[in-house]
Design an enzyme around this catalytic site. Structure first.
Site, PDB file in Angstrom:
ATOM      1  N   ASP A  62       0.962  -1.415   0.248  1.00 33.96           N
ATOM      2  CA  ASP A  62      -0.045   0.185   0.046  1.00 33.96           C
ATOM      3  C   ASP A  62       0.935   1.082  -0.214  1.00 33.96           C
ATOM      4  O   ASP A  62       1.012   1.797   1.170  1.00 33.96           O
ATOM      5  CB  ASP A  62      -0.832  -0.004   1.259  1.00 33.96           C
ATOM      6  CG  ASP A  62      -2.006   1.086   1.124  1.00 33.96           C
ATOM      7  OD1 ASP A  62      -2.360   1.681   0.079  1.00 33.96           O
ATOM      8  OD2 ASP A  62      -2.403   1.500   2.295  1.00 33.96           O
ATOM      9  N   LYS A  64       0.281   3.821  -2.474  1.00 33.90           N
ATOM     10  CA  LYS A  64      -0.556   4.718  -2.839  1.00 33.90           C
ATOM     11  C   LYS A  64       0.411   5.689  -3.897  1.00 33.90           C
ATOM     12  O   LYS A  64       0.385   6.940  -3.610  1.00 33.90           O
ATOM     13  CB  LYS A  64      -1.134   5.469  -1.836  1.00 33.90           C
ATOM     14  CG  LYS A  64      -1.798   4.821  -0.746  1.00 33.90           C
ATOM     15  CD  LYS A  64      -2.299   5.889   0.313  1.00 33.90           C
ATOM     16  CE  LYS A  64      -3.266   5.126   1.420  1.00 33.90           C
ATOM     17  NZ  LYS A  64      -2.653   4.034   2.021  1.00 33.90           N
ATOM     18  N   ASP A  67       1.721   9.694  -9.776  1.00 29.47           N
ATOM     19  CA  ASP A  67       3.059  10.552 -10.080  1.00 29.47           C
ATOM     20  C   ASP A  67       2.723  10.596 -11.749  1.00 29.47           C
ATOM     21  O   ASP A  67       1.532  10.123 -12.175  1.00 29.47           O
ATOM     22  CB  ASP A  67       4.324   9.889  -9.977  1.00 29.47           C
ATOM     23  CG  ASP A  67       5.608  10.829 -10.032  1.00 29.47           C
ATOM     24  OD1 ASP A  67       5.463  11.605 -10.784  1.00 29.47           O
ATOM     25  OD2 ASP A  67       6.218  10.644  -9.047  1.00 29.47           O
TER      26      ASP A  67
END
Length: 236
Positions: A62, A64, A67
């Protein structure tokens, strides 16, 4: 989803690799899925992830990711061959970012699932409005969930209270991974929470729980209560 496996992801949000290893020793055989977040990944990197995979756990990494599309593409390429069960990306990164992630994963022939973060469970309406003025949270949830499905992502991560909103727009095939799950209300940073039973009754496919398990005085008892709540929700 294999219902023979308890659809519970243990959030391993502990301070050290040593504590993480001790915790996994205790829960081995009780849970199949483990979430590794930024702290443990910073401490142990892919070596620790592979250690957990080799130990027999399905790892939900995780991080996240959020970009520009090419940066996410090459990140997915790097993560796609280390044995992950799943990896998270922020749905706020948009269509092209998620499509690049899915394409990179598929080109590798990796079985790694990709989950889109909708809105963090720590966000209240007030905090959301401060960070995202002019956009109602419900509208963002709907659009992000729909976009995850349209981009070929495997699922979405959402608050248990957001499940009805997600279900109104998302394909039934889109997996719903639900943090912010508690047996009883707790004094922590999760603001939009529900019980495991309620989460599954509202359409969750997996729930994520950490502190209610590894801080419990009796982990076996906590796991038993959680399992009972999950089974009650699944028997709807």
């Amino acid at each position: 989803m294999n219902r023979d496996s308890l659809p519970l992801i243990l959030a391993l949000d502990v301070d050290s690799l040593a504590t993480a290893r001790r915790t996994m020793d205790v829960v081995k055989g009780k849970v199949d899925y483990v979430k590794i977040g930024p702290r443990l990944f910073a401490l142990g990197g892919t070596s620790f992830v592979k250690e957990m995979v080799d130990y027999g756990f399905k790892v939900f990494l995780d991080l996240k990711l959020h970009d520009i599309p090419n940066t996410i593409k090459i990140a997915v390429e790097a993560f796609g061959d280390i044995g992950l069960w799943s990896l998270t990306l922020h749905a706020a990164g948009g269509r092209r970012m998620m499509e690049e992630a899915v394409a990179a994963r598929d080109k590798m022939g990796s079985s790694m699932k990709l989950f889109g973060i909708s809105v963090l469970t720590s966000f209240s309406e007030e905090v959301w409005a401060e960070a995202t003025p002019g956009c109602p949270m419900d509208e963002a949830l709907k659009k992000r969930a729909w976009l995850c499905g349209d981009c070929g992502m495997d699922g979405v991560v959402c608050s248990p209270l957001d499940l009805p909103i997600i279900a109104s727009v998302a394909s039934p095939d889109l997996l719903k991974v639900v943090p912010g799950v508690r047996l009883t209300p707790g004094g922590d940073d999760q603001t939009r929470v529900a019980t495991p039973c309620d989460a599954f009754r509202n359409g969750a496919d997996y729930v994520v729980m950490g502190r209610p398990i590894y801080t419990a005085p009796d982990i076996d008892q906590a796991m038993s209560l959680i399992s009972q709540s999950i089974q009650e929700g699944l028997s709807k």
